[in-house]
Design a protein around this motif. Structure first.
Motif, PDB file in Angstrom:
ATOM      1  N   ASP A  95      68.408  55.166  67.471  1.00 41.70           N
ATOM      2  CA  ASP A  95      68.966  56.440  67.921  1.00 41.70           C
ATOM      3  C   ASP A  95      68.164  56.994  69.086  1.00 41.70           C
ATOM      4  O   ASP A  95      66.976  56.695  69.253  1.00 41.70           O
ATOM      5  CB  ASP A  95      68.942  57.454  66.771  1.00 41.70           C
ATOM      6  CG  ASP A  95      69.981  57.144  65.708  1.00 41.70           C
ATOM      7  OD1 ASP A  95      71.173  57.121  66.040  1.00 41.70           O
ATOM      8  OD2 ASP A  95      69.594  56.896  64.553  1.00 41.70           O
ATOM      9  N   TYR A  96      68.815  57.815  69.881  1.00 40.20           N
ATOM     10  CA  TYR A  96      68.128  58.521  70.953  1.00 40.20           C
ATOM     11  C   TYR A  96      67.150  59.515  70.342  1.00 40.20           C
ATOM     12  O   TYR A  96      67.502  60.310  69.473  1.00 40.20           O
ATOM     13  CB  TYR A  96      69.138  59.273  71.821  1.00 40.20           C
ATOM     14  CG  TYR A  96      68.504  60.121  72.899  1.00 40.20           C
ATOM     15  CD1 TYR A  96      68.118  59.563  74.106  1.00 40.20           C
ATOM     16  CD2 TYR A  96      68.287  61.484  72.705  1.00 40.20           C
ATOM     17  CE1 TYR A  96      67.542  60.336  75.105  1.00 40.20           C
ATOM     18  CE2 TYR A  96      67.706  62.268  73.690  1.00 40.20           C
ATOM     19  CZ  TYR A  96      67.337  61.684  74.893  1.00 40.20           C
ATOM     20  OH  TYR A  96      66.753  62.455  75.867  1.00 40.20           O
ATOM     21  N   ARG A  97      65.901  59.418  70.774  1.00 42.02           N
ATOM     22  CA  ARG A  97      64.874  60.333  70.294  1.00 42.02           C
ATOM     23  C   ARG A  97      64.056  60.808  71.477  1.00 42.02           C
ATOM     24  O   ARG A  97      63.443  60.008  72.168  1.00 42.02           O
ATOM     25  CB  ARG A  97      63.967  59.633  69.273  1.00 42.02           C
ATOM     26  CG  ARG A  97      64.664  59.312  67.958  1.00 42.02           C
ATOM     27  CD  ARG A  97      63.826  58.429  67.069  1.00 42.02           C
ATOM     28  NE  ARG A  97      63.741  57.084  67.619  1.00 42.02           N
ATOM     29  CZ  ARG A  97      63.095  56.081  67.017  1.00 42.02           C
ATOM     30  NH1 ARG A  97      62.482  56.287  65.868  1.00 42.02           N
ATOM     31  NH2 ARG A  97      63.062  54.878  67.568  1.00 42.02           N
ATOM     32  N   LYS A  98      64.040  62.089  71.674  1.00 38.83           N
ATOM     33  CA  LYS A  98      63.395  62.638  72.855  1.00 38.83           C
ATOM     34  C   LYS A  98      61.891  62.728  72.675  1.00 38.83           C
ATOM     35  O   LYS A  98      61.379  62.983  71.600  1.00 38.83           O
ATOM     36  CB  LYS A  98      63.955  64.022  73.184  1.00 38.83           C
ATOM     37  CG  LYS A  98      63.486  64.574  74.528  1.00 38.83           C
ATOM     38  CD  LYS A  98      64.261  65.809  74.898  1.00 38.83           C
ATOM     39  CE  LYS A  98      63.755  66.407  76.196  1.00 38.83           C
ATOM     40  NZ  LYS A  98      63.869  65.472  77.330  1.00 38.83           N
ATOM     41  N   GLY A  99      61.170  62.505  73.789  1.00 37.21           N
ATOM     42  CA  GLY A  99      59.741  62.734  73.816  1.00 37.21           C
ATOM     43  C   GLY A  99      58.946  61.774  72.957  1.00 37.21           C
ATOM     44  O   GLY A  99      59.247  60.595  72.854  1.00 37.21           O
TER      45      GLY A  99
END
Length: 356
Positions: free
Chosen positions: A347-351
């Motif tokens: 999944d897209y995970r920021k930072g």
């Protein structure tokens, strides 16, 4: 004039350049091999910082090659009467998922033309059945332009992600690639709708599509910065023999790799596939894409007897390492360049949450 080295450093720091600077960089990279090597190294370093040496796999299910659209570049366009058409039943799609799950896939990508024989409710039932059977998996859709209510229905059924390439951010160029019934403004509104609903949203564009200029590629990059998609899919244009663009030259693998690297510096946390088109146009395209900053590959889970019929362009590879059955070969190839295939959903995970 700013040197390419300074532009690359500025891009890494600010994640954006002006259109003029993007044009200078893209045109200069064709001649300056040292700058191109620096760009690739910085992009690879950025990807490694965020994801380690992990490469995420997505199980691609090309569930229909019927399409109501007539895009001038696409092999499954409505007016291609040479195409051998098919669409998969819900049971056939579920069998693809079963095989994929057993192989270790934790993301299924349902990709197809805009086939209106699947009603909104029929797609709802397919998505919800996958969601119930595989609650630990992500479901990605790539089924074209629909209204916001349809996107919401499918999101409620359990879809997590949606892929919809904008193809070009220049409305005039868009009209040269598509028939009049297709409107650039509607495509962009669809992307905004998907983001507002909560999908992890993917977009992208072709490299070297007919009539494309460097200035238009710069516009594409500016559009990516404005939209902030979680996924970015790009690949070289490859002509199809049964389309109006059959005699147009293919896009460049080299320029595609440059743009993968630029996009990695622009969107360090994004999920960027090394595409089948890149693997088709260059024998080591898949690996080179990963080394340029990509971090996703999409082996094919579609039934063997239909893969050869989902031909968006000439000579598309449909057996070999892009096929799910050859996942071990794909692992070996990734291992040889220092990467590892992982079964994480990705999944897209920021930072800081990105690193695995």
């Amino acid at each position: 004039m700013q040197t390419l080295t300074l532009l690359i450093e500025k891009l890494k720091k600010n994640r954006i350049l002006s259109e003029t600077e993007f044009i200078t960089l893209l045109d200069g990279l064709k001649e300056d091999t040292k700058a191109a090597a620096m760009l690739q190294q910085e992009a690879q370093k950025t990807a490694l910082e965020h994801f380690g040496n992990a490469v995420y796999i997505r199980g691609l299910i090309e569930f229909t090659n019927f399409c109501r659209n007539d895009c001038f570049y696409c092999g499954i366009r409505k007016s291609n009467f040479e195409a051998v058409r098919y669409h998969l039943s819900k049971d056939a799609i579920m069998e693809c998922c079963r095989i994929g799950y057993d192989l270790g896939f934790r993301t299924f990508v349902l990709q197809g033309g805009e086939d209106m024989s699947y009603s909104d409710q029929a797609m709802y039932e397919i998505i919800s059945t996958i969601r119930q059977a595989y609650p630990d998996c992500a479901i990605t859709l790539s089924a074209g332009e629909r209204d916001k209510e349809t996107y919401q229905l499918w999101f409620d059924a359990g879809a997590n992600r949606y892929l919809l390439r904008h193809e070009t951010a220049d409305p005039e160029h868009y009209r040269k690639l598509h028939p009049p019934r297709m409107r650039y403004e509607h495509r962009i509104q669809c992307l905004k709708d998907l983001k507002s609903i909560g999908y992890q949203t993917g977009t992208g564009f072709m490299i070297g599509s007919p009539f494309q200029t460097t200035a238009q590629l710069a516009q594409d990059l500016k559009f990516i910065h404005e939209l902030q998609p979680e996924m970015i899919g790009i690949g070289p244009f490859i002509p199809h023999v049964d389309t109006p663009f059959k005699n147009q030259p293919a896009g460049s693998a080299e320029r595609t790799l440059h743009l993968i690297s630029i996009l990695r510096l622009m969107r360090p946390e994004a999920l960027i596939p090394s595409t089948t088109a890149l693997g088709t146009i260059h024998p080591e395209g898949r690996e080179l894409g990963i080394l340029a900053g990509a971090n996703v590959v999409m082996p094919n889970l579609s039934p063997l007897d239909v893969r050869k019929n989902y031909l968006l362009y000439n000579d598309k590879i449909c057996t070999g390492e892009e096929a799910a059955e050859s996942i071990e070969k794909l692992k070996e190839k990734m291992s040889r360049i220092g990467y590892r295939i992982v079964t994480d959903r990705g999944d897209y995970r920021k930072g800081d949450d990105c690193h695995v």
